[in-house]
Design a protein around this motif. Structure first.
Motif, PDB file in Angstrom:
ATOM      1  N   UNK A  33       0.734  -1.129   0.027  1.00  0.00           N
ATOM      2  CA  UNK A  33       0.059   0.052   0.187  1.00  0.00           C
ATOM      3  C   UNK A  33       0.837   1.137  -0.004  1.00  0.00           C
ATOM      4  N   UNK A  35       0.499   5.320   0.744  1.00  0.00           N
ATOM      5  CA  UNK A  35      -0.019   6.388   1.478  1.00  0.00           C
ATOM      6  C   UNK A  35       0.522   7.729   1.225  1.00  0.00           C
ATOM      7  N   UNK A  45      -5.005   7.561   1.472  1.00  0.00           N
ATOM      8  CA  UNK A  45      -4.625   6.129   0.644  1.00  0.00           C
ATOM      9  C   UNK A  45      -4.399   6.661  -0.886  1.00  0.00           C
ATOM     10  N   UNK A  48      -3.153   0.272  -3.844  1.00  0.00           N
ATOM     11  CA  UNK A  48      -2.531  -0.820  -3.312  1.00  0.00           C
ATOM     12  C   UNK A  48      -2.297  -1.832  -4.309  1.00  0.00           C
ATOM     13  N   UNK A  50      -1.920  -6.152  -4.925  1.00  0.00           N
ATOM     14  CA  UNK A  50      -2.202  -7.732  -4.705  1.00  0.00           C
ATOM     15  C   UNK A  50      -1.082  -8.317  -5.608  1.00  0.00           C
ATOM     16  N   UNK A  98      -4.233  -9.019   1.202  1.00  0.00           N
ATOM     17  CA  UNK A  98      -5.156  -7.847   1.434  1.00  0.00           C
ATOM     18  C   UNK A  98      -6.464  -8.429   2.214  1.00  0.00           C
TER      19      UNK A  98
END
Lengths: 114, 116
Positions: A33, A35, A45, A48, A50, A98
């Motif tokens: 992630x 930020x 945010x 992200x 995966x 996640x």
């Protein structure tokens, strides 16, 4: 590695230049992630991953921001044509997967755009 | 959208005493996770404590405990026997249990000062 690492720790750049921020997640963590934290504020945010897939790019503030990830390891956040409002601390976090997993944060990169 | 509110921008506590940091959140979901993170001047975000919404029992980690009031959507952090090393920014965060890969929503933070 033992924890999430980020580089550089600090970056000063001139308005209009491109910058690349790097994140090395905890080994074995599939989720990563990004930020943004503006001075005196909470975390915002950005994106992200995966694996190396980024299903949710909705948090990227503009098309000047992009990110990529190689497999389940390093990720790079690129900001093109930086603006002064991009100045912030950029934090990276990773989790085993996640969903429900706790996110573990890196120390962040402080970006200053002059 | 879920929102997290920390109404105390700054708090102060005497060393060895107890302090409570407030957090409220807004959600229509029934299952979620709540977190308190600590951010010292080094910028490293450190997980302090985590609470699953489906658990009625309040989470505890050594000197840190929470008061989770699900109906009131309140999630306060109590720090007992405060130490100088507890001085930091504290962020409350919310995460949905339903949305795959959902990001966390953070409050604006509370700056805690510990007086010797």
């Amino acid at each position: 590695g033992a924890g999430v690492s980020q580089s550089p720790s600090n970056k000063v750049t001139e308005k209009g230049k491109d910058v690349e921020l790097r994140c090395d997640p905890i080994s074995g963590h599939t989720a990563l992630y990004w930020y943004r934290q503006r001075l005196g504020q909470g975390l915002e945010f950005l994106i992200y991953f995966q694996g190396n897939s980024a299903p949710d790019k909705s948090g990227l503030p503009s098309d000047r921001f992009s990110a990529e990830r190689t497999g389940e390891s390093v990720s790079t956040l690129t900001i093109q044509r930086t603006q002064q409002e991009d100045s912030a601390v950029y934090l990276c976090a990773s989790s085993f997967r996640t969903g429900q997993e706790t996110q573990y944060f890196g120390p962040g990169t402080r970006l200053l755009v002059l | 959208a879920q929102t997290v509110t920390q109404s105390q921008p700054e708090m102060s506590v005497q060393e060895a005493e107890t302090v409570t940091l407030s957090c409220t959140y807004d959600t229509s979901e029934s299952d979620y996770y709540l977190f308190w993170y600590k951010q010292p001047p080094s910028r490293q975000m450190i997980l302090v404590i985590r609470q699953e919404a489906y658990k009625q029992q309040n989470a505890t980690e050594n000197r840190f405990s929470v008061n989770f009031q699900k109906a009131a959507k309140s999630f306060s952090l109590k720090i007992s026997d405060s130490q100088l090393g507890d001085a930091a920014m504290y962020f409350c965060a919310y995460r949905s249990a339903f949305l795959f890969g959902n990001d966390m929503r953070f409050g604006a933070g509370t700056r805690l000062t510990v007086k010797p």
